[in-house]
Design an enzyme around this catalytic site. Sequence first.
Site, PDB file in Angstrom:
ATOM      1  N   ASN A   1      -6.945   0.918  -2.922  1.00  0.00           N
ATOM      2  CA  ASN A   1      -8.004   1.874  -2.582  1.00  0.00           C
ATOM      3  C   ASN A   1      -7.489   3.260  -2.212  1.00  0.00           C
ATOM      4  O   ASN A   1      -8.269   4.134  -1.824  1.00  0.00           O
ATOM      5  CB  ASN A   1      -8.891   1.322  -1.456  1.00  0.00           C
ATOM      6  CG  ASN A   1      -8.186   1.285  -0.106  1.00  0.00           C
ATOM      7  OD1 ASN A   1      -7.009   1.610   0.008  1.00  0.00           O
ATOM      8  ND2 ASN A   1      -8.911   0.879   0.920  1.00  0.00           N
ATOM      9  N   LYS A   2      -6.166   3.478  -2.328  1.00  0.00           N
ATOM     10  CA  LYS A   2      -5.599   4.760  -1.925  1.00  0.00           C
ATOM     11  C   LYS A   2      -5.814   5.828  -3.009  1.00  0.00           C
ATOM     12  O   LYS A   2      -6.083   5.518  -4.166  1.00  0.00           O
ATOM     13  CB  LYS A   2      -4.111   4.615  -1.615  1.00  0.00           C
ATOM     14  CG  LYS A   2      -3.819   3.660  -0.459  1.00  0.00           C
ATOM     15  CD  LYS A   2      -4.496   4.109   0.824  1.00  0.00           C
ATOM     16  CE  LYS A   2      -4.081   3.287   2.031  1.00  0.00           C
ATOM     17  NZ  LYS A   2      -4.573   1.913   2.014  1.00  0.00           N
ATOM     18  N   ASN A   3      -5.649   7.097  -2.620  1.00  0.00           N
ATOM     19  CA  ASN A   3      -5.863   8.206  -3.554  1.00  0.00           C
ATOM     20  C   ASN A   3      -4.917   8.139  -4.738  1.00  0.00           C
ATOM     21  O   ASN A   3      -5.260   8.534  -5.852  1.00  0.00           O
ATOM     22  CB  ASN A   3      -5.686   9.544  -2.840  1.00  0.00           C
ATOM     23  CG  ASN A   3      -6.827   9.842  -1.882  1.00  0.00           C
ATOM     24  OD1 ASN A   3      -7.451   8.925  -1.343  1.00  0.00           O
ATOM     25  ND2 ASN A   3      -7.109  11.112  -1.660  1.00  0.00           N
TER      26      ASN A   3
ATOM     27  N   GLN B   1      -1.714   1.169  -2.028  1.00  0.00           N
ATOM     28  CA  GLN B   1      -2.608   0.030  -2.203  1.00  0.00           C
ATOM     29  C   GLN B   1      -3.806   0.432  -3.059  1.00  0.00           C
ATOM     30  O   GLN B   1      -4.066   1.621  -3.276  1.00  0.00           O
ATOM     31  CB  GLN B   1      -3.024  -0.469  -0.811  1.00  0.00           C
ATOM     32  CG  GLN B   1      -3.729  -1.795  -0.788  1.00  0.00           C
ATOM     33  CD  GLN B   1      -5.239  -1.651  -0.680  1.00  0.00           C
ATOM     34  OE1 GLN B   1      -5.742  -0.574  -0.408  1.00  0.00           O
ATOM     35  NE2 GLN B   1      -5.953  -2.733  -0.908  1.00  0.00           N
TER      36      GLN B   1
END
Length: 386
Positions: free
Chosen positions: A184-186, A182
């Site tokens: 906002n993931k790394n 998603q």
Amino acid sequence: MSAPTFIPFTRPNFNQETIDAVAEVLRSGWVTSGPKLAEFESTLSEYFGGRPVRCFANGTATMKIALQVAGIGPGDEVITTPISWVATSNVILGVGAKPVFVDIDPITRNIDLNKVANAITPKTRAIMPVYLAGLPVDMDRLYAIANQYKLRVIEDAAQAFGSQWQGKRIGSIGDLVSFSFQANKNLSTVEGGCLVLNNEAEAKLAEKLRLQGLTRQGMDGMDVDVLGGKDNLTDVNAVIGLEQLKQLPSYQTRRAALARQYFDLIRTELKSAGLEDLNLELPVESFTDTNWHMFQVVLPLDQITIDRAQVMMELKDLGIGTGVHYPAITGFTLYKDQGYKTSDTPIAERIGRSILTLPLFPAMTDEDIGRIAKGLVGILKKYRKN
């Protein structure tokens, strides 16, 4: 004087190479699941030491399909944590099983493995740990419990892409391992996720479950032999993931550097403000296992005169965005209506009421961390109880 630049709690980073790669896919005429998805899955498989990997439209689908692959269904129980995004338990309900919530460890904020055995019943089929903010549980203990009681493990590693356990990448070991991509993931594909599986039979079943149960039979035939959904990842998303993988090492290095700054500057500000006795709980200071997906503090609400929402508003007025990850799932109406109570997991209730996510993303500057540390400690000093 102009207002300071606003620092959001997270911001994705897509460079020009990524934008160009997306444009190339759009021009190709093949934008849904195709060659780039196959390349992305193959690259991820290499990343995880050759294990089969299949990608999906989102991280919720990966967990749902992991449960289906594991044969979890009506009448079964799955042990999990109450501190997670609600998708973790929703997918358990979605396959007809029952989530069994075990309280968390106050230090790691992950499921307390010391309490898992007492929650196991004859109906227990699996354990679904969550690696909050990218910090894994003790994998050796987790799998010792699972093996002792003959349980499947579905690792909700949504936030743990790039994390490790004793030098081994999360996903390269274990049972079924679910990641989210998603925004906002790394590692982000805007929306998406992947599931690391144990063998090709599980991978083939996952493929069918993500696309209506479809089995292709040669050039002119097809069949459907299981009930599937529509959870496939597109080539547009996949090519973003391929480009993000190239940047992941530099992202990881920067996140760790920012986390070190947080530890140093928050402690410095607390000492300078004379608040060394304030019980502001910092995360586990690990620079070997976690990927520093988020930097979370637990506010000392019993030592200040305002609540978390007011702290967040004060920080917003200073140009600092924050998040809450997460309130205890057992406090949501859906779960209360089924008889769950936050009082059954008191540590999770306290953490869920007090936890605060501070900004952390690779494009942040050292000066940003200084602003945030100074702002947060200033608020705590302002509202410190006498």
